[in-house]
Design a protein around this motif. Structure first.
Motif, PDB file in Angstrom:
ATOM      1  N   ARG A  26      -5.306   7.659   4.818  1.00 18.79           N
ATOM      2  CA  ARG A  26      -6.088   8.579   5.631  1.00 18.79           C
ATOM      3  C   ARG A  26      -6.171   8.100   7.080  1.00 18.79           C
ATOM      4  N   ALA A  27      -6.066   9.036   8.005  1.00 19.65           N
ATOM      5  CA  ALA A  27      -6.260   8.746   9.427  1.00 19.65           C
ATOM      6  C   ALA A  27      -7.703   9.098   9.778  1.00 19.65           C
ATOM      7  N   ASN A  28      -8.519   8.081   9.997  1.00 20.08           N
ATOM      8  CA  ASN A  28      -9.932   8.314  10.259  1.00 20.08           C
ATOM      9  C   ASN A  28     -10.186   8.906  11.641  1.00 20.08           C
ATOM     10  N   ASN A  29      -9.238   8.725  12.552  1.00 20.08           N
ATOM     11  CA  ASN A  29      -9.302   9.382  13.843  1.00 20.08           C
ATOM     12  C   ASN A  29      -7.880   9.598  14.341  1.00 20.08           C
ATOM     13  N   LYS A  30      -7.750  10.339  15.412  1.00 21.09           N
ATOM     14  CA  LYS A  30      -6.417  10.746  15.862  1.00 21.09           C
ATOM     15  C   LYS A  30      -5.582   9.591  16.398  1.00 21.09           C
ATOM     16  N   LYS A  31      -6.217   8.453  16.673  1.00 22.75           N
ATOM     17  CA  LYS A  31      -5.488   7.292  17.185  1.00 22.75           C
ATOM     18  C   LYS A  31      -5.228   6.254  16.094  1.00 22.75           C
ATOM     19  N   ASP A  32      -5.646   6.563  14.882  1.00 21.99           N
ATOM     20  CA  ASP A  32      -5.609   5.567  13.801  1.00 21.99           C
ATOM     21  C   ASP A  32      -4.338   5.723  12.972  1.00 21.99           C
ATOM     22  N   SER A  33      -3.225   5.226  13.464  1.00 28.04           N
ATOM     23  CA  SER A  33      -1.962   5.334  12.742  1.00 28.04           C
ATOM     24  C   SER A  33      -1.888   4.293  11.631  1.00 28.04           C
ATOM     25  N   LEU A  34      -0.985   4.521  10.689  1.00 23.51           N
ATOM     26  CA  LEU A  34      -0.802   3.562   9.603  1.00 23.51           C
ATOM     27  C   LEU A  34      -0.250   2.239  10.131  1.00 23.51           C
ATOM     28  N   VAL A  35       0.503   2.278  11.220  1.00 24.02           N
ATOM     29  CA  VAL A  35       1.005   1.052  11.831  1.00 24.02           C
ATOM     30  C   VAL A  35      -0.157   0.207  12.353  1.00 24.02           C
ATOM     31  N   ASN A  36      -1.152   0.856  12.958  1.00 26.20           N
ATOM     32  CA  ASN A  36      -2.332   0.129  13.424  1.00 26.20           C
ATOM     33  C   ASN A  36      -3.148  -0.412  12.248  1.00 26.20           C
ATOM     34  N   LYS A  37      -3.236   0.370  11.188  1.00 22.30           N
ATOM     35  CA  LYS A  37      -3.931  -0.102   9.988  1.00 22.30           C
ATOM     36  C   LYS A  37      -3.241  -1.345   9.420  1.00 22.30           C
ATOM     37  N   LEU A  38      -1.912  -1.347   9.460  1.00 23.26           N
ATOM     38  CA  LEU A  38      -1.161  -2.502   8.960  1.00 23.26           C
ATOM     39  C   LEU A  38      -1.516  -3.753   9.758  1.00 23.26           C
ATOM     40  N   ALA A  39      -1.658  -3.621  11.067  1.00 24.42           N
ATOM     41  CA  ALA A  39      -2.033  -4.763  11.906  1.00 24.42           C
ATOM     42  C   ALA A  39      -3.423  -5.274  11.523  1.00 24.42           C
ATOM     43  N   ARG A  40      -4.355  -4.355  11.271  1.00 26.40           N
ATOM     44  CA  ARG A  40      -5.699  -4.781  10.853  1.00 26.40           C
ATOM     45  C   ARG A  40      -5.665  -5.424   9.478  1.00 26.40           C
ATOM     46  N   GLY A  96       0.936 -21.028 -12.862  1.00 24.33           N
ATOM     47  CA  GLY A  96       0.140 -21.377 -11.690  1.00 24.33           C
ATOM     48  C   GLY A  96       0.522 -20.673 -10.411  1.00 24.33           C
ATOM     49  N   LEU A  97       1.269 -19.577 -10.535  1.00 27.84           N
ATOM     50  CA  LEU A  97       1.699 -18.841  -9.347  1.00 27.84           C
ATOM     51  C   LEU A  97       0.550 -18.024  -8.752  1.00 27.84           C
ATOM     52  N   GLY A  98      -0.396 -17.603  -9.588  1.00 24.91           N
ATOM     53  CA  GLY A  98      -1.515 -16.798  -9.117  1.00 24.91           C
ATOM     54  C   GLY A  98      -2.367 -16.334 -10.271  1.00 24.91           C
ATOM     55  N   SER A  99      -3.252 -15.395  -9.993  1.00 26.56           N
ATOM     56  CA  SER A  99      -4.203 -14.887 -10.977  1.00 26.56           C
ATOM     57  C   SER A  99      -4.060 -13.381 -11.128  1.00 26.56           C
ATOM     58  N   ARG A 100      -4.240 -12.879 -12.338  1.00 30.06           N
ATOM     59  CA  ARG A 100      -4.211 -11.436 -12.559  1.00 30.06           C
ATOM     60  C   ARG A 100      -5.567 -10.788 -12.253  1.00 30.06           C
ATOM     61  N   GLU A 101      -6.589 -11.597 -12.061  1.00 26.00           N
ATOM     62  CA  GLU A 101      -7.917 -11.100 -11.734  1.00 26.00           C
ATOM     63  C   GLU A 101      -8.047 -10.969 -10.216  1.00 26.00           C
ATOM     64  N   TYR A 102      -8.639  -9.872  -9.751  1.00 29.03           N
ATOM     65  CA  TYR A 102      -8.695  -9.661  -8.303  1.00 29.03           C
ATOM     66  C   TYR A 102      -9.918  -8.850  -7.893  1.00 29.03           C
ATOM     67  N   ASN A 103     -10.270  -8.995  -6.625  1.00 28.37           N
ATOM     68  CA  ASN A 103     -11.252  -8.144  -5.958  1.00 28.37           C
ATOM     69  C   ASN A 103     -10.479  -7.245  -4.998  1.00 28.37           C
ATOM     70  N   LEU A 104     -10.625  -5.950  -5.120  1.00 29.75           N
ATOM     71  CA  LEU A 104      -9.943  -5.018  -4.211  1.00 29.75           C
ATOM     72  C   LEU A 104     -10.892  -4.671  -3.065  1.00 29.75           C
ATOM     73  N   ILE A 105     -10.490  -5.019  -1.861  1.00 33.09           N
ATOM     74  CA  ILE A 105     -11.319  -4.840  -0.668  1.00 33.09           C
ATOM     75  C   ILE A 105     -10.636  -3.825   0.232  1.00 33.09           C
ATOM     76  N   GLU A 106     -11.252  -2.641   0.372  1.00 33.89           N
ATOM     77  CA  GLU A 106     -10.645  -1.603   1.197  1.00 33.89           C
ATOM     78  C   GLU A 106     -11.094  -1.743   2.638  1.00 33.89           C
ATOM     79  N   ILE A 107     -10.136  -1.684   3.563  1.00 30.93           N
ATOM     80  CA  ILE A 107     -10.466  -1.770   4.987  1.00 30.93           C
ATOM     81  C   ILE A 107     -10.412  -0.388   5.606  1.00 30.93           C
ATOM     82  N   ASP A 108     -11.106  -0.205   6.707  1.00 34.66           N
ATOM     83  CA  ASP A 108     -11.111   1.082   7.406  1.00 34.66           C
ATOM     84  C   ASP A 108      -9.798   1.295   8.144  1.00 34.66           C
TER      85      ASP A 108
END
Length: 369
Positions: free
Chosen positions: A11-25, A357-369
């Motif tokens: 989702r684009a929360n505003n007209k300047k919020d591109s997916l490329v900018n979201k990737l940087a965040r 020991g590569l990682g864990s299958r348990e996770y917290n999903l944290i959504e960013i704006d």
């Protein structure tokens, strides 16, 4: 312990919020800026796409990651290792030409391209690991010598491993050609004579000249190295894998190669999964099929097992696309990967990755704006 997975939707929360900018965040929120020190040689591992395929990660996303690494005074380069099968990426010359044709030239991505295992796939380093299948693995030397790495994986289905995500992108992707053979050694294809039209595509794609075309295609299993490319290139589905334990074994070996890639740089590696254009098969195919579910978003984490588990969960929560390769499991919550590749237990790579020991299958999903 649960691993943190950072997620941005489309989702684009505003007209300047591109997916490329979201990737940087997303890069910043996941703490990837802390993975890069001044003058670090930082590999960006991605799949450049086979000729004719268009589902690979868009170059403009890759350029944004290059820019983020440069902001931390790192020295990024794009990398992958040569393929085991005979295609447009089996040696560095063809591989680089394919990458540039698909939009990954320096003028677009602002970073050089370096093939990890050399001109013909023989430039590898033996890395010792404590695995169940291997005590050492053959990894492309250029990534072994790098200071750190960011994995950019296109998350999609796969005919041998159920899905391809971070573990496949790193483990299978950065194994040298002989390393890929070690991973595929459990796979044996067979030909259904009634379906074979003797078109010769299997022979054309086979890197080992293991096919003889008579009244039907015949496989010399003494020459076959189990890469599986004949399975996906056959236009009539006449070639299949004698499954037995092959999918589980390949996935476990792939996870152990991932362990070898990150050894010595565990605190300098980040993983980004693009859960977009979720095609039923690998980007190694010379085509792109209809996505099995709609686009979902992008995930980032420092744990390859957790990010693949989260990506698979997000895909399976979606409603399947009726006009796709899915033949069942269309409802939300049903297994979409088994809806395309019913023989494959895709969880094997996650179970084994957690076990070693590569990682864990348990996770917290944290959504960013």
């Amino acid at each position: 312990m649960k691993s943190d997975i950072y997620f941005c939707n489309l989702r684009a929360n505003n007209k300047k919020d591109s997916l490329v900018n979201k990737l940087a965040r997303l890069f910043e929120e996941a703490g990837f800026d802390q993975l890069v020190d001044q003058d670090d040689l930082c590999g960006i591992k991605l799949h450049f796409g086979e000729q004719g395929n268009n589902a690979f990660i868009r170059p403009l996303f890759v350029r944004r990651i290059v820019e983020k690494i440069k902001e931390e005074a790192g020295k990024p380069f794009l990398t992958d290792a040569n393929t085991l099968y005979s295609g447009a990426r089996a040696n560095s010359v063809d591989h680089l030409n394919t990458a540039i044709a698909n939009g990954f030239g320096y003028s677009t991505v602002l970073a050089p391209l370096i093939i990890a295992d050399g001109l013909t796939g023989k430039n590898f380093s033996e890395v010792e690991i404590d695995g169940e299948h291997f005590s050492s693995v053959k990894i492309g030397s250029e990534i072994v010598q790098a200071d750190g790495m960011i994995s950019l994986a296109h998350f999609k289905g796969h005919e041998l491993t159920g899905f391809g995500g971070a573990i496949k992108n790193v483990g299978m992707g950065l194994g040298s050609r002989s390393g890929k053979q070690m991973m595929h050694a459990a796979v044996e294809p067979e030909v259904a004579s009634a379906e074979c039209i003797t078109c010769g595509k299997c022979k054309e794609w086979c890197s080992q000249d293991a096919f003889v075309i008579n009244e039907v295609s015949e496989i010399d299993l003494e020459k076959c190295i189990g890469c599986g490319e004949c399975v996906v290139t056959c236009p009539t589905d006449a070639i299949s894998v004698q499954w037995d334990d092959a999918p589980v074994t390949v996935q476990e070996r792939m996870a152990e190669f991932t362990l070898g890639v990150v050894k010595g740089k565990e605190e300098k590696v980040g993983y980004i999964n693009f859960v977009l254009d979720i095609s039923p098969d690998c980007d190694c195919c010379g085509w792109t099929d209809q996505p099995i579910v709609n686009d979902i978003g992008i995930l980032a984490a420092k744990d390859p097992v957790a990010i693949d588990q989260a990506s698979a969960d997000l895909v399976n929560q979606q409603r399947g696309n009726q006009d796709s390769a899915l033949v069942k499991n269309f409802a939300p919550g049903e297994d979409k990967f088994r809806g395309v590749h019913p023989e494959v237990d895709w969880e094997a790579q996650l179970r084994h990755g957690e076990k070693i020991g590569l990682g864990s299958r348990e996770y917290n999903l944290i959504e960013i704006d």
